[in-house]
Each structure stands twice: as C-alpha cells, then as structure tokens.
Design a protein around this motif. Structure first.
Motif, short mmCIF file in Angstrom:
data_model
loop_
_atom_site.label_atom_id
_atom_site.label_comp_id
_atom_site.label_asym_id
_atom_site.label_seq_id
_atom_site.Cartn_x
_atom_site.Cartn_y
_atom_site.Cartn_z
N GLU A 164 -19.23 -0.12 62.46
CA GLU A 164 -19.07 -0.72 61.14
C GLU A 164 -18.12 0.11 60.31
O GLU A 164 -18.13 1.34 60.35
N ASN A 165 -17.26 -0.58 59.58
CA ASN A 165 -16.33 0.07 58.67
C ASN A 165 -16.46 -0.61 57.31
O ASN A 165 -16.34 -1.84 57.21
N VAL A 166 -16.75 0.17 56.26
CA VAL A 166 -16.98 -0.40 54.93
C VAL A 166 -16.03 0.25 53.93
O VAL A 166 -15.95 1.47 53.83
N GLU A 167 -15.32 -0.60 53.19
CA GLU A 167 -14.43 -0.12 52.14
C GLU A 167 -14.75 -0.83 50.83
O GLU A 167 -14.98 -2.04 50.81
N VAL A 168 -14.75 -0.07 49.74
CA VAL A 168 -14.91 -0.63 48.41
C VAL A 168 -13.60 -0.42 47.66
O VAL A 168 -13.09 0.70 47.60
N THR A 169 -13.06 -1.51 47.15
CA THR A 169 -11.73 -1.48 46.54
C THR A 169 -11.79 -2.05 45.14
O THR A 169 -12.46 -3.05 44.89
N ARG A 170 -11.07 -1.43 44.23
CA ARG A 170 -10.89 -1.96 42.88
C ARG A 170 -9.57 -2.71 42.85
O ARG A 170 -8.50 -2.14 43.10
N MET A 171 -9.64 -4.00 42.57
CA MET A 171 -8.44 -4.84 42.53
C MET A 171 -7.94 -4.87 41.09
O MET A 171 -8.57 -5.45 40.20
N THR A 172 -6.81 -4.24 40.83
CA THR A 172 -6.27 -4.10 39.49
C THR A 172 -4.94 -4.84 39.38
O THR A 172 -4.45 -5.43 40.34
N LEU A 173 -4.38 -4.80 38.19
CA LEU A 173 -3.05 -5.35 37.95
C LEU A 173 -2.15 -4.24 37.42
O LEU A 173 -2.52 -3.53 36.48
N VAL A 174 -0.99 -4.09 38.04
CA VAL A 174 0.00 -3.12 37.61
C VAL A 174 1.28 -3.89 37.31
O VAL A 174 1.88 -4.47 38.21
#
Length: 235
Positions: free
Chosen positions: A33-43
């Motif tokens: 298992e591979n788990v990633e938590v990402t913050r999706m922002t706007l630049v």
C-alpha cells in the motif's frame, strides 16, 4: 451542460486529496500500500499539488526539493508551456462532451443517495460510436449506471464496469473485464458538485504475463473557494 459547468467550477477551489494505492493478492488481501496526502492549491490561477504526507511521514528532503523545483517552474511558465497546458485542459473537458455522445442513457428508476432524491440512468455504449479522442476506445468497452440529482441535475454517483479488456497507459497492460470505477460526488453550499470519493478496482495483465489486482481510492475533502482564503504553498 451541468456536468461541464461543475467541472470548470472545480478550478476555483482548493482542497485536500488522499490517494491510497493498494496491490492485492489473489485472495483480495492487501499485499502493498502507498498512501499520499496532497494539498491541491492554486498558484497564479494554476492547479498545483503540494505533497503533505507520504505513508504517514512528512515529505523527505528530496520530495520537498522536487516540489520547490516544480513550483518555481510553474511560476516561470512560458507562453508555449501555458498554451500546451490549456490544450491538455481542453482535452480533459472534451471527455464530458464525448461521454454524452458515446452512451445511450435510459431511466431505470429513482433512489435516495446521501439524503437526496436522484434519477437512476443506465448507460450503454451507443452502437457505431467512433471518436478520435483518447477516450473513444474506452467508452465502447464500458457500461454502467449514473445517479442524477432530481433538484439540479448534478451527478451524485457513477458506477462503471469494464465489459471488454482494453490497453491502457505507457506500458503493455490490459485492463481486464469486470474492473470497476466508482465516483461519488458531493454538493457544496453554492450548488457546485465536486468529487468526494473515487475508487478504481481493477485487474490488469502486464506484458500479457503478469496479473495485477489493484484497488485505488481517492478521497477529497475540505473544499473552499480560493477567494475565501486559499491555502498557501509553504517553502
């Protein structure tokens, strides 16, 4: 089209994404298992993915360096790079238009989903449909159901099943019959429908030799308009 409006409106939001990528053994038990938590922002109005956590750990120095490099590259985007990105965005949006042409939809009932009344539609490939887009081949090999909100026609849920194996990706891989993709959406306060959970349960054959079963789950949360106080990309 309501679906396309919601797709475009999503670009005005920042949110969190949790990506769980699991490999399964023949008994359906998780092998890795591979788990990633990402913050999706706007630049500068452009979507940017900021890795927050990888397998329960903070990003490594190498991952942070890569993120900083990607951020700087985005800030220095050339007109040619911007044009290429916009072309890709338009290709992704064409997915929705092609979807409506590729399938025949039949009303088969009504259900309550997440406390909201919805029409249930059965989607089957339209006979003789041909498309030059990258999704055309996929559409002819999938059937499913679509739950549509009775109040504002937003897509509440989509459940698609692969009926014929097809090749996918950069590798010699074939997604096998019976694979499933399930999308669940949620309605925000401003009547915009956005993804809440996406699950892909697939069986694939790599190089016609190795069978691979996978379960990939993406969950989305903490949506907020960028104009209401967007996340910042820390250095």
């Amino acid at each position: 089209m309501v679906a396309e409006h919601n797709w475009l409106a999503r670009d005005e939001y920042v949110y969190m994404e949790r990506d769980e990528d699991r490999r399964l053994d023949p008994l359906g038990q998780v092998k890795s298992e591979n788990v990633e938590v990402t913050r999706m922002t706007l630049v500068n109005g452009i979507r940017f993915e900021q890795l927050i956590e990888h397998n329960g750990q903070l990003p490594s120095a190498e991952e942070q360096t890569k993120r900083d490099q990607d951020l700087e590259k985005l800030k220095r985007e050339t007109p040619e790079e911007r044009a290429a990105r916009l072309r890709k965005n338009e290709e992704n949006r064409s997915f929705l238009r092609d979807l409506l042409e590729a399938f025949d939809f039949h009303l088969i009932g009504e259900e309550t989903v997440a406390g909201r009344s919805a029409y249930v539609l059965e989607a089957t490939p339209h006979p003789g449909y041909h498309s030059n887009g990258k999704y055309g081949k996929l559409f002819s090999r999938v059937k499913g159901k679509l739950w549509v909100d009775k109040q504002d026609s937003g897509w509440v849920k989509v459940d698609g099943e692969v009926t014929q194996a097809f090749s996918m990706g950069l590798f010699v891989a074939r997604v096998q019959r019976g694979s499933h993709i399930i999308l669940e959406q949620t309605r925000l306060a401003d009547a915009v429908w956005v993804p809440q959970r996406l699950e892909v349960r697939a069986s694939a054959r790599i190089l016609f030799l190795k069978n691979l079963d996978l379960d990939r789950i993406l969950t989305y949360s903490d949506y907020r308009r960028a104009t209401d106080g967007p996340y910042t990309v820390s250095r």
